[in-house]
Design a protein around this motif. Structure first.
Motif, PDB file in Angstrom:
ATOM      1  N   PHE A 138       0.796  -1.228   0.000  1.00  0.00           N
ATOM      2  CA  PHE A 138       0.000   0.000   0.000  1.00  0.00           C
ATOM      3  C   PHE A 138       0.827   1.276   0.000  1.00  0.00           C
ATOM      4  CE2 PHE A 138       0.973  -0.154   4.441  1.00  0.00           C
ATOM      5  CZ  PHE A 138       0.774   1.130   4.951  1.00  0.00           C
ATOM      6  N   ASP A 142      -0.434  -0.922  -4.784  1.00  0.00           N
ATOM      7  CA  ASP A 142      -1.834  -1.271  -4.486  1.00  0.00           C
ATOM      8  C   ASP A 142      -2.831  -0.404  -5.257  1.00  0.00           C
ATOM      9  OD1 ASP A 142      -1.586  -3.511  -2.973  1.00  0.00           O
ATOM     10  OD2 ASP A 142      -1.820  -2.527  -1.038  1.00  0.00           O
ATOM     11  N   GLU A 143      -2.462  -0.054  -6.488  1.00  0.00           N
ATOM     12  CA  GLU A 143      -3.365   0.744  -7.314  1.00  0.00           C
ATOM     13  C   GLU A 143      -4.734   0.069  -7.420  1.00  0.00           C
ATOM     14  OE1 GLU A 143       0.789   1.736  -8.308  1.00  0.00           O
ATOM     15  OE2 GLU A 143      -0.305  -0.169  -8.179  1.00  0.00           O
ATOM     16  N   TYR A 148      -5.834   2.212  -1.569  1.00  0.00           N
ATOM     17  CA  TYR A 148      -5.489   3.234  -2.565  1.00  0.00           C
ATOM     18  C   TYR A 148      -6.616   4.247  -2.717  1.00  0.00           C
ATOM     19  CZ  TYR A 148      -3.372   4.877  -7.022  1.00  0.00           C
ATOM     20  OH  TYR A 148      -2.781   5.606  -8.025  1.00  0.00           O
ATOM     21  N   LYS A 151      -7.031   6.180   0.585  1.00  0.00           N
ATOM     22  CA  LYS A 151      -6.009   7.217   0.743  1.00  0.00           C
ATOM     23  C   LYS A 151      -6.374   8.467  -0.053  1.00  0.00           C
ATOM     24  CE  LYS A 151      -1.962   6.427  -1.120  1.00  0.00           C
ATOM     25  NZ  LYS A 151      -0.593   5.885  -1.287  1.00  0.00           N
ATOM     26  N   LYS A 152      -6.849   8.272  -1.274  1.00  0.00           N
ATOM     27  CA  LYS A 152      -7.247   9.418  -2.086  1.00  0.00           C
ATOM     28  C   LYS A 152      -8.438  10.142  -1.455  1.00  0.00           C
ATOM     29  CE  LYS A 152      -5.630  10.473  -5.339  1.00  0.00           C
ATOM     30  NZ  LYS A 152      -4.581  11.498  -5.595  1.00  0.00           N
ATOM     31  N   ASN A 192      -2.932   0.165   6.391  1.00  0.00           N
ATOM     32  CA  ASN A 192      -3.605  -0.183   5.135  1.00  0.00           C
ATOM     33  C   ASN A 192      -5.091  -0.452   5.357  1.00  0.00           C
ATOM     34  OD1 ASN A 192      -2.848  -2.507   6.599  1.00  0.00           O
ATOM     35  ND2 ASN A 192      -2.810  -3.778   4.757  1.00  0.00           N
ATOM     36  N   GLY A 218      -8.674   5.664  -9.859  1.00  0.00           N
ATOM     37  CA  GLY A 218      -7.991   4.603  -9.129  1.00  0.00           C
ATOM     38  C   GLY A 218      -7.999   3.281  -9.872  1.00  0.00           C
TER      39      GLY A 218
END
Length: 279
Positions: A138, A142-143, A148, A151-152, A192, A218
């Motif tokens: 992550f 970890d796209e 992921y 986080k965004k 994560n 993503g």
């Protein structure tokens, strides 16, 4: 033969006991060799799994888990399993990616993708994995995964990129603040999982253009970073498994169409396919 099959991600492990009159399913915490010692695994199983099995005569264990692609990590998990199941002689430990490939493709050729708390992908020839793009976790990768996308989502909140409406919805749902988020991410265990816990906010606010942008960007990052590396991507059907893939399968379908890829099945969990594979 009474068999115990485990599908273990970073967040949870699903155990299915098969071979008797009916299949019994039990859920415990996720087991990762990067965060657990063999003793930790044994202790977890003795506390949370064995009492629910009620002395079932398990003859074989097939464990598929995150972080179990290397021999060293496989041996660590196997030692933990042996500590809890002292009478079981047949114990196999393989990666969660192998579980995804067997559950999604069976004995056919295909591309198998995991989009859950983390992400991974491989080319499967109907018998084994023949190609696998690196999956550095992550922090570095970890796209398309829950961590992921989460986080965004958190970034949009912290930077106040969300409009006033979404900013308010986020605050009401999570009742958190900047310093608390940093504490969880940099000071506490399982960052994560913590980041992935914000992904449901996207599901609950579908239709808002900012939310749709986070999801589409993503998942597009996953396709271009990983699937584009395989020549077989344009030859084989592409299958997906995991909570993110399941909840955003409409976006995956649109992206596969736009990239001219053949999308196969989407499963929320690999367990049904694994049960069929081992029966």
């Amino acid at each position: 033969m009474i068999q115990l099959i485990a599908d273990s991600g970073a967040t949870k492990t699903t155990w299915s006991l098969i071979g008797g009159a009916r299949t019994k399913t039990i859920t415990t915490a996720g087991i990762s060799p990067y965060f657990f010692t063999a003793a930790d695994i044994t202790a977890l199983l003795q506390k949370d799994l064995l009492p629910k099995l009620k002395d079932a005569p398990v003859e074989a264990i097939h464990f598929y888990g995150t972080g179990c692609a290397t021999k060293e990590n496989q041996q660590l998990v196997k030692a933990g399993l042996k500590g809890a199941f002292k009478g079981v002689k047949k114990i196999s430990v393989e990666s969660d990616l192998t579980a995804a490939a067997r559950a999604l493709c069976g004995h056919d050729k295909g591309i198998a993708c995991i989009l859950g708390t983390g992400s991974n992908s491989c080319v499967y020839n109907g018998k084994k994995i023949v190609r696998n793009n690196p999956a550095p976790g992550f922090i570095l990768g970890d796209e398309g995964s829950g961590s992921y996308l989460g986080k965004k989502t958190v970034q949009y909140f912290i930077y106040q990129t969300f409009d006033e409406e979404l900013q308010h919805r986020f605050q009401v749902k999570y009742n958190t603040h900047y310093r608390e988020i940093l504490q969880h991410v940099y000071k506490e265990p399982w960052p994560n999982r913590y980041l992935a816990s914000f992904t449901p906010f996207l599901s609950e606010n579908r239709g808002h253009y900012m939310v749709e942008n986070i999801i589409e960007d993503g998942l597009s990052d996953f396709i271009t970073t990983h699937l584009y590396k395989y020549p077989e991507t344009w030859k084989y059907p592409i299958h997906f498994v995991g909570s993110v893939a399941w909840h955003f399968k409409d976006v995956l379908k649109d992206l596969c169409n736009s990239f001219e890829l053949s999308m196969g099945q989407v499963l929320q969990s690999p367990m049904p396919g694994l049960i069929r594979y081992h029966q």
